[in-house]
Design an enzyme around this catalytic site. Structure first.
Site, PDB file in Angstrom:
ATOM      1  N   LYS A  68     -11.410  -3.582  -4.638  1.00 26.28           N
ATOM      2  CA  LYS A  68     -12.036  -2.159  -4.651  1.00 26.28           C
ATOM      3  C   LYS A  68     -11.300  -0.980  -4.937  1.00 26.28           C
ATOM      4  O   LYS A  68     -11.903  -0.325  -5.214  1.00 26.28           O
ATOM      5  CB  LYS A  68     -13.470  -1.604  -3.365  1.00 26.28           C
ATOM      6  CG  LYS A  68     -11.933  -1.849  -2.130  1.00 26.28           C
ATOM      7  CD  LYS A  68     -13.485  -1.676  -1.310  1.00 26.28           C
ATOM      8  CE  LYS A  68     -12.697  -2.219   0.318  1.00 26.28           C
ATOM      9  NZ  LYS A  68     -13.570  -2.984   1.314  1.00 26.28           N
TER      10      LYS A  68
ATOM     11  N   LYS B  83      -5.343  -9.718  -6.559  1.00 26.96           N
ATOM     12  CA  LYS B  83      -7.044  -9.800  -5.668  1.00 26.96           C
ATOM     13  C   LYS B  83      -7.143  -9.023  -6.482  1.00 26.96           C
ATOM     14  O   LYS B  83      -7.512  -7.562  -6.990  1.00 26.96           O
ATOM     15  CB  LYS B  83      -6.714 -10.062  -4.877  1.00 26.96           C
ATOM     16  CG  LYS B  83      -6.239  -8.576  -4.142  1.00 26.96           C
ATOM     17  CD  LYS B  83      -6.489  -8.401  -2.313  1.00 26.96           C
ATOM     18  CE  LYS B  83      -6.497  -7.559  -1.992  1.00 26.96           C
ATOM     19  NZ  LYS B  83      -7.048  -6.867  -0.315  1.00 26.96           N
TER      20      LYS B  83
ATOM     21  N   LYS C  11       0.958  -0.861  -0.325  1.00 27.82           N
ATOM     22  CA  LYS C  11       0.443  -0.229   0.210  1.00 27.82           C
ATOM     23  C   LYS C  11       0.419   1.138   0.273  1.00 27.82           C
ATOM     24  O   LYS C  11       0.502   2.289  -0.488  1.00 27.82           O
ATOM     25  CB  LYS C  11      -1.137  -0.106   1.114  1.00 27.82           C
ATOM     26  CG  LYS C  11      -2.358  -1.131   0.879  1.00 27.82           C
ATOM     27  CD  LYS C  11      -3.410  -0.302   2.085  1.00 27.82           C
ATOM     28  CE  LYS C  11      -4.667  -1.702   1.668  1.00 27.82           C
ATOM     29  NZ  LYS C  11      -5.574  -0.723   2.444  1.00 27.82           N
TER      30      LYS C  11
HETATM   31  P1  TYM Z   1     -11.014  -5.348   3.767  1.00 22.66           P
HETATM   32  O1  TYM Z   1     -11.861  -3.963   3.422  1.00 22.66           O
HETATM   33  O2  TYM Z   1     -10.225  -4.841   2.506  1.00 22.66           O
HETATM   34  O3  TYM Z   1     -11.403  -6.706   2.431  1.00 22.66           O
HETATM   35  C1  TYM Z   1     -12.946  -6.931   3.677  1.00 22.66           C
HETATM   36  C2  TYM Z   1     -12.833  -8.631   4.032  1.00 22.66           C
HETATM   37  O4  TYM Z   1     -13.033  -9.246   2.276  1.00 22.66           O
HETATM   38  C3  TYM Z   1     -11.906 -10.256   1.783  1.00 22.66           C
HETATM   39  N1  TYM Z   1     -11.359  -9.535   0.425  1.00 22.66           N
HETATM   40  C4  TYM Z   1     -11.413 -10.704  -0.089  1.00 22.66           C
HETATM   41  N2  TYM Z   1     -11.392 -11.858   0.135  1.00 22.66           N
HETATM   42  C5  TYM Z   1     -11.499 -12.842  -1.711  1.00 22.66           C
HETATM   43  N3  TYM Z   1     -10.941 -12.071  -2.330  1.00 22.66           N
HETATM   44  C6  TYM Z   1     -10.851 -10.810  -2.592  1.00 22.66           C
HETATM   45  N4  TYM Z   1     -10.322 -10.488  -3.703  1.00 22.66           N
HETATM   46  C7  TYM Z   1     -10.836 -10.414  -1.096  1.00 22.66           C
HETATM   47  N5  TYM Z   1     -11.262  -8.722  -0.948  1.00 22.66           N
HETATM   48  C8  TYM Z   1     -11.177  -8.932  -0.200  1.00 22.66           C
HETATM   49  C9  TYM Z   1     -10.626  -9.400   3.018  1.00 22.66           C
HETATM   50  O5  TYM Z   1      -9.514 -10.665   2.922  1.00 22.66           O
HETATM   51  C10 TYM Z   1     -11.236  -9.450   4.418  1.00 22.66           C
HETATM   52  O6  TYM Z   1     -12.123 -10.545   4.944  1.00 22.66           O
HETATM   53  N6  TYM Z   1      -7.725  -5.151   7.526  1.00 22.66           N
HETATM   54  C11 TYM Z   1      -8.758  -5.867   7.076  1.00 22.66           C
HETATM   55  C12 TYM Z   1      -9.956  -5.386   7.555  1.00 22.66           C
HETATM   56  C13 TYM Z   1     -10.039  -5.306   9.126  1.00 22.66           C
HETATM   57  C14 TYM Z   1     -10.445  -6.256   9.730  1.00 22.66           C
HETATM   58  C15 TYM Z   1     -10.730  -6.311  11.344  1.00 22.66           C
HETATM   59  C16 TYM Z   1     -10.752  -7.782   9.512  1.00 22.66           C
HETATM   60  C17 TYM Z   1      -9.948  -4.773   9.993  1.00 22.66           C
HETATM   61  N7  TYM Z   1      -9.566  -4.671  11.463  1.00 22.66           N
HETATM   62  C18 TYM Z   1     -10.289  -7.174  12.333  1.00 22.66           C
HETATM   63  C19 TYM Z   1     -10.519  -8.498  10.609  1.00 22.66           C
HETATM   64  C20 TYM Z   1     -10.358  -8.289  11.394  1.00 22.66           C
HETATM   65  C21 TYM Z   1      -9.024  -5.542   5.596  1.00 22.66           C
HETATM   66  O7  TYM Z   1      -8.621  -4.415   4.457  1.00 22.66           O
HETATM   67  O8  TYM Z   1     -10.286  -6.107   4.747  1.00 22.66           O
END
Ligand code: TYM
Length: 349
Positions: free
Chosen positions: A212, A209, A126
């Site tokens: 968004k 991957k 990032k």
């Molecule tokens: P984020 O917002 O990027 O994504 C949210 C969830 O969606 C999953 N995800 C995917 N799974 C499969 N294929 C993809 N292309 C894909 N893109 C996103 C992510 O693995 C995630 O489960 N750091 C985290 C947010 C977070 C969090 C937490 C998660 C903050 N605190 C505590 C779990 C527990 C994040 O950026 O997710």
């Protein structure tokens, strides 16, 4: 950096509780739906205590326009509800409304080691080339994530594959805290990375991957895309000229083909082998329209419901406020005990 098995068995003293979060830094994608939301609903429906969060404080580790952030937080909340999260059975809220997240994150900033943070691949991705210009928050991001989870003594965290390293760090932080203070206070959380769609890839490049934040909208399916957009994106999705093979092993080395088959399997709720049994020998010209129809049948009710919910953002805000109160009722006593363990004087009435 891995936890020993006795650490995992230590968790038996903690009641099962699921926590997970999604950043409201953009609209929801099919990756978020299959890798996270759909599985969040399954966990809720299994009757486990579930706590789900729009992590708005994580979102601002990179620049967010305030009006858009507010809008997207509500839209992601609408996405949770439209996908099947029941705000009565699950706790649904946005992170910044529960102060324990920021408080515990500070303590974890003092537990986590620079060397651990330096190994975080997501920061490297990032921050890009100009690390000096990245925010301090982006660097400390995984400590806030550990705080999200451990402020609830959550035992299990459903996520996509891209979050695995962050969850290993969460375990390391819990273990180090327990060790340093000679307590058995934080559970050593188990990641739940399951199913055919733990890593949904870009429709334009099977090695990246689906995200968004990808500049190309053609690389992803958004939960708000209409039927025509979904059909067009799958039609234009990159593939290879070979027909679909007989078994999953033959998808090795065919990243784009494998991605579309995985998406189909996850949307249909079947095994990859079952999808191949049906389509083996057929080309993508035949497969893609079927995939698009399936995606539309699953996603269009969700996007329609999201649209309805977004008509009344006051109601969404009330749901998030109520969720935050319930979340706070769990996290506050844990936070107070944590301050006590660390040695902070707490003498306000
Ligand atoms: P984020 O917002 O990027 O994504 C949210 C969830 O969606 C999953 N995800 C995917 N799974 C499969 N294929 C993809 N292309 C894909 N893109 C996103 C992510 O693995 C995630 O489960 N750091 C985290 C947010 C977070 C969090 C937490 C998660 C903050 N605190 C505590 C779990 C527990 C994040 O950026 O997710």
């Amino acid at each position: 950096m891995t936890a020993s098995t006795d650490q995992a068995s230590q968790n038996s003293r903690f009641a099962p509780r699921i926590f997970s979060g999604i950043q409201p830094s953009g609209g929801l994608t099919l990756g978020n739906y299959l890798g996270a939301l759909k599985r969040f609903v399954e966990k809720q429906d299994e009757g486990i205590e579930t706590v789900y969060c729009m992590v708005d404080m994580h979102a601002i580790t990179v620049w967010q326009d305030p009006a858009r952030l507010r809008q997207q937080t509500r839209e992601v909340a609408a996405g949770f509800i439209a996908a099947g999260i029941d705000p009565e059975r699950s706790i649904l809220f946005n992170q910044s409304q529960v102060t324990a997240h920021a408080e515990l994150a500070w303590i974890f900033n003092c537990v986590a080691r620079m060397g651990w943070m330096n190994r975080m691949t997501q920061f490297k991705d990032k921050a890009g080339k100009d690390k000096e210009a990245a925010s301090l928050g982006l660097y400390a991001y995984p400590a806030l994530m550990a705080a999200d989870i451990l402020a609830y003594h959550a035992t299990h965290v459903p996520v996509g594959e891209d979050q695995r390293q962050h969850l290993e760090l969460t375990r390391d932080i819990a273990i180090k805290f327990n060790h340093d203070y000679d307590v058995d206070f934080f559970p050593v959380t188990e990641p739940l990375i399951e199913g055919a769609a733990t890593r949904v890839m870009s429709l334009r490049d099977g090695t990246k991957k689906m995200s968004k934040s990808d500049p190309s909208d053609m690389s992803r399916i958004n939960l708000t895309d209409d039927a025509d957009a979904i059909a067009q994106k799958f039609r234009k999705a990159r593939t290879d000229p070979d027909p679909l093979p007989e078994g999953p092993d033959a998808l090795e080395g065919r990243a784009e083909a494998r991605n579309l088959v995985n998406i189909y399997a996850a949307l249909a709720g079947v095994e990859v082998a079952q999808v191949l049994a049906e389509y083996a020998g057929q080309g993508f010209g035949a497969f893609k329209p079927r995939l698009a129809d399936l995606a539309v049948s699953v996603l269009s009710p969700i996007s329609a419901r999201m649209g309805e919910l977004m008509q009344d953002t006051g109601e969404i805000d009330r749901i998030l406020g109520r969720g935050a109160e319930r979340a706070d009722a769990i996290a506050r006593p844990i936070m107070e005990q944590c301050y006590d363990i660390v040695g902070m004087v707490r003498s306000r009435g």
